[in-house]
Design a protein around this motif. Structure first.
Motif, PDB file in Angstrom:
ATOM      1  N   THR A   8       1.027  -1.138   0.097  1.00 47.11           N
ATOM      2  CA  THR A   8       0.065   0.067  -0.031  1.00 47.11           C
ATOM      3  C   THR A   8       0.797   1.293  -0.010  1.00 47.11           C
ATOM      4  N   LYS A   9       0.325   2.292  -0.346  1.00 50.40           N
ATOM      5  CA  LYS A   9       1.093   3.799  -0.535  1.00 50.40           C
ATOM      6  C   LYS A   9       1.345   3.957   1.127  1.00 50.40           C
ATOM      7  N   GLN A  10       0.366   3.674   2.020  1.00 47.22           N
ATOM      8  CA  GLN A  10       0.656   3.930   3.304  1.00 47.22           C
ATOM      9  C   GLN A  10       1.984   3.242   3.884  1.00 47.22           C
ATOM     10  N   MET A  33       3.950  11.621  -6.352  1.00 49.04           N
ATOM     11  CA  MET A  33       2.711  10.845  -6.179  1.00 49.04           C
ATOM     12  C   MET A  33       2.002   9.754  -7.159  1.00 49.04           C
ATOM     13  N   ARG A  34       2.088  10.345  -8.215  1.00 45.62           N
ATOM     14  CA  ARG A  34       1.797   9.568  -9.473  1.00 45.62           C
ATOM     15  C   ARG A  34       2.832   8.338  -9.700  1.00 45.62           C
ATOM     16  N   GLU A  35       3.983   8.644  -9.538  1.00 40.79           N
ATOM     17  CA  GLU A  35       5.020   7.642  -9.750  1.00 40.79           C
ATOM     18  C   GLU A  35       4.921   6.563  -8.555  1.00 40.79           C
ATOM     19  N   MET A  36       4.812   6.996  -7.414  1.00 39.91           N
ATOM     20  CA  MET A  36       4.579   6.042  -6.540  1.00 39.91           C
ATOM     21  C   MET A  36       3.336   5.262  -6.573  1.00 39.91           C
ATOM     22  N   SER A  37       2.201   5.678  -7.008  1.00 33.88           N
ATOM     23  CA  SER A  37       0.955   5.055  -7.721  1.00 33.88           C
ATOM     24  C   SER A  37       1.236   4.110  -8.492  1.00 33.88           C
ATOM     25  N   PHE A  38       2.215   4.282  -9.573  1.00 33.04           N
ATOM     26  CA  PHE A  38       2.617   3.223 -10.644  1.00 33.04           C
ATOM     27  C   PHE A  38       3.462   2.308 -10.031  1.00 33.04           C
ATOM     28  N   ALA A  39       4.298   2.643  -9.161  1.00 35.06           N
ATOM     29  CA  ALA A  39       5.120   1.676  -8.716  1.00 35.06           C
ATOM     30  C   ALA A  39       4.364   0.518  -7.885  1.00 35.06           C
ATOM     31  N   VAL A  40       3.558   1.166  -6.794  1.00 31.90           N
ATOM     32  CA  VAL A  40       2.575   0.266  -6.043  1.00 31.90           C
ATOM     33  C   VAL A  40       1.703  -0.652  -7.062  1.00 31.90           C
ATOM     34  N   GLN A  41       1.377  -0.141  -7.977  1.00 34.72           N
ATOM     35  CA  GLN A  41       0.319  -0.898  -8.999  1.00 34.72           C
ATOM     36  C   GLN A  41       1.145  -1.734  -9.403  1.00 34.72           C
ATOM     37  N   ALA A  42       2.397  -1.578 -10.072  1.00 32.72           N
ATOM     38  CA  ALA A  42       3.333  -2.610 -10.741  1.00 32.72           C
ATOM     39  C   ALA A  42       3.552  -3.679  -9.747  1.00 32.72           C
ATOM     40  N   PRO A  84       8.646  -2.761   1.206  1.00 30.78           N
ATOM     41  CA  PRO A  84       8.038  -1.364   0.774  1.00 30.78           C
ATOM     42  C   PRO A  84       9.265  -0.511   0.717  1.00 30.78           C
ATOM     43  N   GLN A  85      10.253  -0.672   1.334  1.00 32.57           N
ATOM     44  CA  GLN A  85      11.442   0.135   1.397  1.00 32.57           C
ATOM     45  C   GLN A  85      12.150   0.381  -0.117  1.00 32.57           C
ATOM     46  N   SER A  86      12.005  -0.976  -0.555  1.00 31.51           N
ATOM     47  CA  SER A  86      12.754  -1.083  -1.870  1.00 31.51           C
ATOM     48  C   SER A  86      11.580  -0.573  -3.044  1.00 31.51           C
ATOM     49  N   VAL A  99      11.017   4.447  -6.454  1.00 30.17           N
ATOM     50  CA  VAL A  99      10.517   5.510  -7.066  1.00 30.17           C
ATOM     51  C   VAL A  99      11.651   6.765  -6.894  1.00 30.17           C
ATOM     52  N   TYR A 100      12.673   6.440  -5.983  1.00 27.03           N
ATOM     53  CA  TYR A 100      13.724   7.511  -5.953  1.00 27.03           C
ATOM     54  C   TYR A 100      14.544   7.629  -7.298  1.00 27.03           C
ATOM     55  N   ASN A 101      14.894   6.082  -7.640  1.00 25.06           N
ATOM     56  CA  ASN A 101      15.468   5.998  -8.962  1.00 25.06           C
ATOM     57  C   ASN A 101      14.957   6.692 -10.044  1.00 25.06           C
ATOM     58  N   CYS A 102      13.655   6.697 -10.286  1.00 27.88           N
ATOM     59  CA  CYS A 102      12.749   7.239 -11.103  1.00 27.88           C
ATOM     60  C   CYS A 102      13.120   8.839 -11.201  1.00 27.88           C
ATOM     61  N   ALA A 103      13.085   9.363  -9.823  1.00 29.18           N
ATOM     62  CA  ALA A 103      13.387  10.810  -9.729  1.00 29.18           C
ATOM     63  C   ALA A 103      14.860  11.020 -10.376  1.00 29.18           C
TER      64      ALA A 103
END
Length: 287
Positions: free
Chosen positions: A5-7, A31-40, A52-54, A59-63
């Motif tokens: 989950t995002k939480q 937030m959009r990239e985090m949603s994509f990551a959680v969904q994937a 969850p840390q990974s 997402v950080y590497n996306c940035a």
């Protein structure tokens, strides 16, 4: 199968939240990239059990790379790696990063299959002549993969890898060795990414594009994490004894051997430290 989950991910985002917002150009993108990551992650039974840390690190590497996990764009994706979800740039993502660097005019690549006309000329006047014949598109019939980099001055640089070379790279991959993941489902795309990564090394770099170059290099480093293989050195008894003879400080020796860059067999590291401690204790008793 557990669901991420995002939480669960958000606490690991917080320490770098402001940095990521700045890199991504806004909190909405983060937030959009985090949603994509959680969904994937939740769409894959293996990834759904990732820490969850990974996910936050992906997402950080996306940035850092400016690659998106948006499935429509197909620039990057998540792969399972030792219980974690890891960001991997796709072939399209790698090409985009190199093209966006501004140091080349264009980039293209091709896959040579059995039955294709393929002439490679090397030397002072290099050239590639490839005529696809469309007879087969089976992975087993791939002969070679190549990339062509066109510089702004019109010069063209070529990189060619034959299938045995590509298979050697594939077998260094955790997923490639186990027969699942992108090497199993998208061999041709992975092969094209491999040859593009290798060709990038020979492209002349310029200081004016240092930020873009760093993004490409970071993406390659992320991608290469899956291919790191550890080959430990096995020391002989004589070598161990000579090392112990030179040891004057057990604490410093233990600290040195604990460094992961010291590629001595882990069991031997323990043995050496135990012997050094025993030697030190014996020497102390004699004093």
């Amino acid at each position: 199968m557990s669901n991420i989950t995002k939480q669960a991910v958000m606490p690991f985002i917080e320490p770098r939240r402001e940095e990521m917002i700045k890199l991504m150009g806004g909190e909405e993108t983060l937030m959009r990239e985090m949603s994509f990551a959680v969904q994937a992650a939740n769409n894959n039974s293996v990834l759904a059990n990732s820490e969850p840390q990974s996910i936050a690190m992906a997402v950080y590497n996306c940035a850092l790379t400016k690659l998106s996990l948006n499935p429509v764009m197909n620039l990057a994706y998540l792969v399972p790696f030792r219980g974690q979800a890891k960001l991997m740039p796709s072939y399209q993502g790698m090409v985009k990063l190199i093209a966006d660097s501004g140091i080349i005019k264009s980039i293209s690549s091709g896959v040579v299959y059995k039955g294709d006309i393929f002439d490679l000329v090397q030397g002072t006047a290099q050239s590639i002549h490839h005529v696809p014949m469309g007879e087969t598109f089976e992975v087993s019939d791939i002969r070679a993969v190549y990339a062509i980099f066109t510089l702004h001055n019109g010069e063209r640089l070529f990189e060619v890898m034959w299938k045995p070379q590509i298979d050697t790279i594939m077998m260094r991959s955790e997923t490639g060795k186990k027969g699942f993941g992108p090497w199993s489902t998208d061999y041709a795309e992975m092969a094209r990414k491999t040859v593009v990564k290798r060709g990038w090394k020979s492209i002349p770099k310029s200081s004016f594009a240092i930020d873009s170059i760093e993004k490409v290099n970071h993406a390659i480093n992320i991608d290469n994490e899956e291919y790191k293989t550890v080959e430990y050195v096995k020391m002989s008894d004589d070598q161990i004894e000579r090392l112990l003879d030179k040891t004057t400080n057990v604490v410093e020796l233990e600290a040195a051997l604990s460094d992961d860059s010291v590629m001595i067999d882990p069991e031997q590291k323990k043995e050496i430290i135990e012997k050094a401690r025993a030697k030190n204790k014996k020497g102390g008793d004699n004093e």
